[in-house]
Design a protein around this motif. Structure first.
Motif, PDB file in Angstrom:
ATOM      1  N   VAL A  30      35.753  58.248  33.018  1.00 38.96           N
ATOM      2  CA  VAL A  30      36.740  57.149  33.502  1.00 38.96           C
ATOM      3  C   VAL A  30      37.434  56.029  32.014  1.00 38.96           C
ATOM      4  O   VAL A  30      37.323  57.007  31.121  1.00 38.96           O
ATOM      5  CB  VAL A  30      36.339  55.562  33.728  1.00 38.96           C
ATOM      6  CG1 VAL A  30      36.148  56.082  35.784  1.00 38.96           C
ATOM      7  CG2 VAL A  30      35.021  54.967  33.401  1.00 38.96           C
ATOM      8  N   ALA A  31      38.970  55.675  31.757  1.00 34.21           N
ATOM      9  CA  ALA A  31      38.812  54.819  30.410  1.00 34.21           C
ATOM     10  C   ALA A  31      38.168  54.047  30.545  1.00 34.21           C
ATOM     11  O   ALA A  31      37.893  54.068  28.925  1.00 34.21           O
ATOM     12  CB  ALA A  31      40.177  54.769  30.799  1.00 34.21           C
ATOM     13  N   ALA A  32      37.708  53.370  30.678  1.00 40.02           N
ATOM     14  CA  ALA A  32      36.631  52.269  30.521  1.00 40.02           C
ATOM     15  C   ALA A  32      35.976  51.702  32.037  1.00 40.02           C
ATOM     16  O   ALA A  32      36.460  51.556  33.022  1.00 40.02           O
ATOM     17  CB  ALA A  32      37.984  50.553  29.975  1.00 40.02           C
ATOM     18  N   CYS A  45      40.564  58.573  35.505  1.00 39.91           N
ATOM     19  CA  CYS A  45      41.002  59.764  34.107  1.00 39.91           C
ATOM     20  C   CYS A  45      41.906  60.111  33.742  1.00 39.91           C
ATOM     21  O   CYS A  45      42.751  60.510  34.071  1.00 39.91           O
ATOM     22  CB  CYS A  45      39.755  60.808  34.471  1.00 39.91           C
ATOM     23  SG  CYS A  45      39.370  61.762  33.360  1.00 39.91           S
ATOM     24  N   PHE A  46      42.382  59.808  32.607  1.00 44.22           N
ATOM     25  CA  PHE A  46      43.164  59.921  31.705  1.00 44.22           C
ATOM     26  C   PHE A  46      43.714  61.051  31.282  1.00 44.22           C
ATOM     27  O   PHE A  46      41.993  61.005  30.428  1.00 44.22           O
ATOM     28  CB  PHE A  46      43.547  58.284  30.753  1.00 44.22           C
ATOM     29  CG  PHE A  46      44.396  57.710  31.275  1.00 44.22           C
ATOM     30  CD1 PHE A  46      43.623  56.203  31.743  1.00 44.22           C
ATOM     31  CD2 PHE A  46      45.813  56.888  31.393  1.00 44.22           C
ATOM     32  CE1 PHE A  46      43.930  55.564  32.956  1.00 44.22           C
ATOM     33  CE2 PHE A  46      46.083  55.726  31.521  1.00 44.22           C
ATOM     34  CZ  PHE A  46      45.983  55.147  32.460  1.00 44.22           C
ATOM     35  N   MET A  47      44.339  61.934  30.884  1.00 50.65           N
ATOM     36  CA  MET A  47      44.199  63.217  30.056  1.00 50.65           C
ATOM     37  C   MET A  47      44.268  62.906  28.797  1.00 50.65           C
ATOM     38  O   MET A  47      43.075  63.587  28.346  1.00 50.65           O
ATOM     39  CB  MET A  47      45.622  63.606  30.364  1.00 50.65           C
ATOM     40  CG  MET A  47      46.077  64.288  32.054  1.00 50.65           C
ATOM     41  SD  MET A  47      45.909  65.238  32.772  1.00 50.65           S
ATOM     42  CE  MET A  47      45.843  67.175  31.794  1.00 50.65           C
ATOM     43  N   ARG A  48      45.268  61.705  28.503  1.00 51.24           N
ATOM     44  CA  ARG A  48      45.025  61.551  26.724  1.00 51.24           C
ATOM     45  C   ARG A  48      43.465  61.833  26.108  1.00 51.24           C
ATOM     46  O   ARG A  48      43.232  61.610  25.784  1.00 51.24           O
ATOM     47  CB  ARG A  48      46.095  61.029  26.493  1.00 51.24           C
ATOM     48  CG  ARG A  48      46.188  59.503  26.190  1.00 51.24           C
ATOM     49  CD  ARG A  48      47.621  58.787  25.769  1.00 51.24           C
ATOM     50  NE  ARG A  48      48.766  59.535  26.562  1.00 51.24           N
ATOM     51  CZ  ARG A  48      48.761  58.517  27.674  1.00 51.24           C
ATOM     52  NH1 ARG A  48      48.056  57.286  28.236  1.00 51.24           N
ATOM     53  NH2 ARG A  48      50.338  58.790  28.304  1.00 51.24           N
ATOM     54  N   ASP A  49      43.084  60.474  27.536  1.00 51.55           N
ATOM     55  CA  ASP A  49      42.077  59.824  27.075  1.00 51.55           C
ATOM     56  C   ASP A  49      40.849  61.089  27.077  1.00 51.55           C
ATOM     57  O   ASP A  49      39.366  60.123  25.996  1.00 51.55           O
ATOM     58  CB  ASP A  49      41.297  58.522  27.704  1.00 51.55           C
ATOM     59  CG  ASP A  49      42.364  57.762  27.348  1.00 51.55           C
ATOM     60  OD1 ASP A  49      43.879  57.372  27.444  1.00 51.55           O
ATOM     61  OD2 ASP A  49      41.801  56.293  27.792  1.00 51.55           O
ATOM     62  N   PHE A  50      40.935  62.099  28.062  1.00 50.82           N
ATOM     63  CA  PHE A  50      39.418  63.097  28.411  1.00 50.82           C
ATOM     64  C   PHE A  50      39.162  63.683  27.186  1.00 50.82           C
ATOM     65  O   PHE A  50      38.458  63.800  26.885  1.00 50.82           O
ATOM     66  CB  PHE A  50      39.458  63.234  29.560  1.00 50.82           C
ATOM     67  CG  PHE A  50      38.347  64.265  29.472  1.00 50.82           C
ATOM     68  CD1 PHE A  50      37.437  64.258  29.791  1.00 50.82           C
ATOM     69  CD2 PHE A  50      38.881  65.864  29.796  1.00 50.82           C
ATOM     70  CE1 PHE A  50      35.866  64.340  30.028  1.00 50.82           C
ATOM     71  CE2 PHE A  50      38.383  66.624  30.115  1.00 50.82           C
ATOM     72  CZ  PHE A  50      36.644  66.631  30.059  1.00 50.82           C
ATOM     73  N   TYR A 365      47.361  45.122  19.916  1.00 52.02           N
ATOM     74  CA  TYR A 365      47.065  46.873  20.405  1.00 52.02           C
ATOM     75  C   TYR A 365      48.195  47.559  20.292  1.00 52.02           C
ATOM     76  O   TYR A 365      47.770  47.994  18.866  1.00 52.02           O
ATOM     77  CB  TYR A 365      48.253  46.529  21.664  1.00 52.02           C
ATOM     78  CG  TYR A 365      47.789  47.216  23.135  1.00 52.02           C
ATOM     79  CD1 TYR A 365      47.051  47.572  23.156  1.00 52.02           C
ATOM     80  CD2 TYR A 365      49.311  47.072  23.852  1.00 52.02           C
ATOM     81  CE1 TYR A 365      46.186  48.300  24.574  1.00 52.02           C
ATOM     82  CE2 TYR A 365      48.995  47.773  25.034  1.00 52.02           C
ATOM     83  CZ  TYR A 365      47.624  48.378  25.440  1.00 52.02           C
ATOM     84  OH  TYR A 365      47.376  49.426  26.702  1.00 52.02           O
ATOM     85  N   HIS A 366      50.132  47.792  20.634  1.00 51.73           N
ATOM     86  CA  HIS A 366      50.677  49.460  20.065  1.00 51.73           C
ATOM     87  C   HIS A 366      51.194  48.737  18.737  1.00 51.73           C
ATOM     88  O   HIS A 366      52.008  49.932  18.076  1.00 51.73           O
ATOM     89  CB  HIS A 366      51.321  49.780  21.007  1.00 51.73           C
ATOM     90  CG  HIS A 366      50.970  50.662  22.082  1.00 51.73           C
ATOM     91  ND1 HIS A 366      51.447  50.078  23.170  1.00 51.73           N
ATOM     92  CD2 HIS A 366      49.216  50.661  22.372  1.00 51.73           C
ATOM     93  CE1 HIS A 366      50.932  50.401  24.761  1.00 51.73           C
ATOM     94  NE2 HIS A 366      49.629  51.443  23.502  1.00 51.73           N
ATOM     95  N   ASN A 367      51.306  47.472  18.704  1.00 51.06           N
ATOM     96  CA  ASN A 367      52.401  47.044  17.012  1.00 51.06           C
ATOM     97  C   ASN A 367      50.906  46.404  16.262  1.00 51.06           C
ATOM     98  O   ASN A 367      51.214  46.078  15.706  1.00 51.06           O
ATOM     99  CB  ASN A 367      53.424  45.261  18.203  1.00 51.06           C
ATOM    100  CG  ASN A 367      54.598  45.353  16.797  1.00 51.06           C
ATOM    101  OD1 ASN A 367      54.135  46.226  15.928  1.00 51.06           O
ATOM    102  ND2 ASN A 367      54.684  44.251  17.494  1.00 51.06           N
TER     103      ASN A 367
HETATM  104  C1  GLC Z   1      46.105  52.402  27.673  1.00 47.56           C
HETATM  105  C2  GLC Z   1      46.859  53.008  26.285  1.00 47.56           C
HETATM  106  C3  GLC Z   1      47.020  54.481  26.643  1.00 47.56           C
HETATM  107  C4  GLC Z   1      45.678  54.627  27.478  1.00 47.56           C
HETATM  108  C5  GLC Z   1      45.717  54.205  28.478  1.00 47.56           C
HETATM  109  C6  GLC Z   1      43.910  54.697  29.821  1.00 47.56           C
HETATM  110  O1  GLC Z   1      47.801  51.927  27.777  1.00 47.56           O
HETATM  111  O2  GLC Z   1      48.088  52.753  25.112  1.00 47.56           O
HETATM  112  O3  GLC Z   1      47.106  55.243  25.553  1.00 47.56           O
HETATM  113  O4  GLC Z   1      46.399  55.846  27.939  1.00 47.56           O
HETATM  114  O5  GLC Z   1      45.482  52.596  27.933  1.00 47.56           O
HETATM  115  O6  GLC Z   1      43.002  53.873  28.184  1.00 47.56           O
END
Ligand code: GLC
Length: 469
Positions: A30-32, A45-50, A365-367
């Motif tokens: 999971v992301a968090a 589960c985010f692909m990029r996070d995994f 955050y992103h900025n």
């Molecule tokens: C936020 C981030 C993204 C990440 C997601 C889950 O949306 O911007 O990059 O994948 O959280 O952590």
């Protein structure tokens, strides 16, 4: 501050606890797992996070979870993607997925961006998927998985989606805003560096994974050609250092035809004030974006580090990128490695580029926030360029805070001193990113899983071009 081994143990326990099980098998993380705030989609589960967790599992000799992840996400690639007039192209991989149960049966439900805040398209997911599939094959030797017909089909669907003819003529990939880690409006539409670096690594991965049958051979040829063009385009036009800055400063505008030097019609007045001071004597980096009369001069960490890792940047450029980070340490590493992009956009520019996004206010955050997940990419780039001491230095900075601050998603402030205002705690990629950085620094061999040397095809092409001159 706790001792190193205590920290690693805590991180491992947290990572274990974040694993998602589907029909009894581990399929992702999971992301968090933040007990203090509403989950929203952070329980998915985010692909990029995994990716960082997956690489870590491969290094630890636990490939099953990565194998399961690859199989399940491949199945999701072909699932129904239409909702509410939102139609995702064939081949697209989801941003995230979650497990749901109905009548005692479990299902995986994907989000291709049709539920995400702002309905953003996850262009990076399919690119990371290819990079991860190659890493899995490298770690296990299980080439048979990638050679299964459904995997070959999946690879080709991704290639078709990425390589399709469009109106755009550049070899870089044209994407909408928020198509990657920065998944909100941040003025990163067009040809952002991060997507180009991931695209390059993904094409190189696909070339290794495609079966050389008739169909595969055709795609290998197309991929080869695109890799060369992309490599040339990025090195030639995205590179920035003091010398290049001087050239741009004296550029003439409105040049027509083949002999134009300022091909993209970049006006010298668009060079931001901060850059003339900030650009070090020694060092340089790849610009954030390039289009007609548009050069984004911001420094984006993931794009630059990934370019080092996959040799989209040349060896000399890679060294120069590390030089720049070393010399601008306080700005880019500060109290928590690493700044996602530098500098932040402010005032009217913030209003126009973010649409007045209160989460992306300057230095948050992103900025211009600081994201601990980027530590593993920095460690990898440091190791690849033969400068592991820089990686260790950043790791030590991170170790001072991460556990005490409960593994935040991001930090705020010019130098990353404050835990992000809306940051999740116990963010999985913060945890796995830290562990992965340690592994990479302790053992340079792990780099081979996801890095690339200079492309041999490119070298051949360059020497041919040289002879023809
Ligand atoms: C936020 C981030 C993204 C990440 C997601 C889950 O949306 O911007 O990059 O994948 O959280 O952590």
């Amino acid at each position: 501050m706790q001792t190193e081994s205590y920290l690693a143990k805590e991180a491992w326990d947290l990572l274990e606890a974040s694993i998602v099980y589907f029909q009894g098998r581990p399929v992702g993380t999971v992301a968090a797992r933040d007990p203090y705030s509403e989950a929203l989609n952070y329980d998915q589960c985010f692909m990029r996070d995994f990716v960082s967790s997956a690489l870590l599992f491969l290094i630890q000799g636990k490939p099953e979870i990565v194998r399961n992840f690859l199989i399940e996400t491949l199945a999701l690639q072909s699932s129904e993607k239409q909702m509410d007039c939102f139609n995702a192209g064939q081949g697209l991989m989801p941003a995230s997925f979650k497990m749901e149960s109905w009548e005692d049966k479990q299902y995986l439900v994907a989000d291709f961006g049709e539920h995400a805040i702002g309905r953003v398209t996850p262009v990076d997911s399919c690119l990371w998927w290819l990079i991860l599939l190659r890493a899995y094959v490298k770690a296990t030797g299980d080439l048979a998985l990638a050679q299964q017909p459904n995997f070959q089909h999946g690879i080709i669907l991704i290639l078709k989606l990425c390589l399709a003819d469009r109106f755009d003529m550049y070899p870089t990939m044209l994407v909408p805003d928020g198509a990657f880690m920065i998944d909100r409006r941040m003025g990163v539409y067009g040809h952002p560096l991060e997507i180009q670096a991931l695209f390059y690594a993904a094409l190189r991965s696909a070339r290794e994974l495609l079966l050389p049958n008739r169909r595969g051979e055709v795609f290998i040829q197309i991929v080869n050609h695109r890799l060369m063009m992309l490599n040339h385009h990025i090195r030639e036009y995205y590179w920035l250092d003091l010398k290049r800055l001087n050239n741009i400063y004296r550029y003439h505008g409105e040049e027509f035809g083949e002999s134009a030097i300022n091909k993209f019609n970049i006006y010298p007045d668009s060079i931001p004030d901060w850059l003339t001071e900030w650009m070090p004597e020694k060092g340089g980096y790849l610009a954030g974006n390039l289009g007609p009369a548009q050069m984004d001069f911001r420094f984006f960490s993931l794009g630059n580090l990934m370019s080092v890792i996959c040799s989209l940047a040349s060896n000399t450029e890679s060294q120069a990128i590390m030089d720049l980070i070393e010399q601008r340490w306080h700005d880019l590493v500060g109290y928590m490695p690493l700044k996602i992009c530098f500098p932040s956009v402010q005032d009217l520019e913030w209003k126009i580029l973010t649409g007045c996004d209160p989460k992306n206010v300057p230095w948050s955050y992103h900025n211009g926030g600081n994201w601990p997940v980027l530590l593993w990419l920095f460690a990898a780039a440091a190791q690849k360029t033969g400068r592991p001491e820089l990686g260790w230095r950043a790791l030590e900075v991170a170790e001072k805070r991460l556990s005490e601050d409960e593994w935040p998603e991001y930090y705020d402030g010019r130098n990353g001193r404050l835990v992000g205002k809306a940051s999740r705690k116990f963010q999985t990629w913060t945890i796995s990113g830290y562990l992965l950085a340690r592994e990479i620094l302790q053992n340079p061999q792990h780099l081979a899983l996801f890095s690339f040397g200079e492309d041999p095809e490119m070298q051949q092409w360059m020497s041919l071009a040289h002879e023809l001159r």
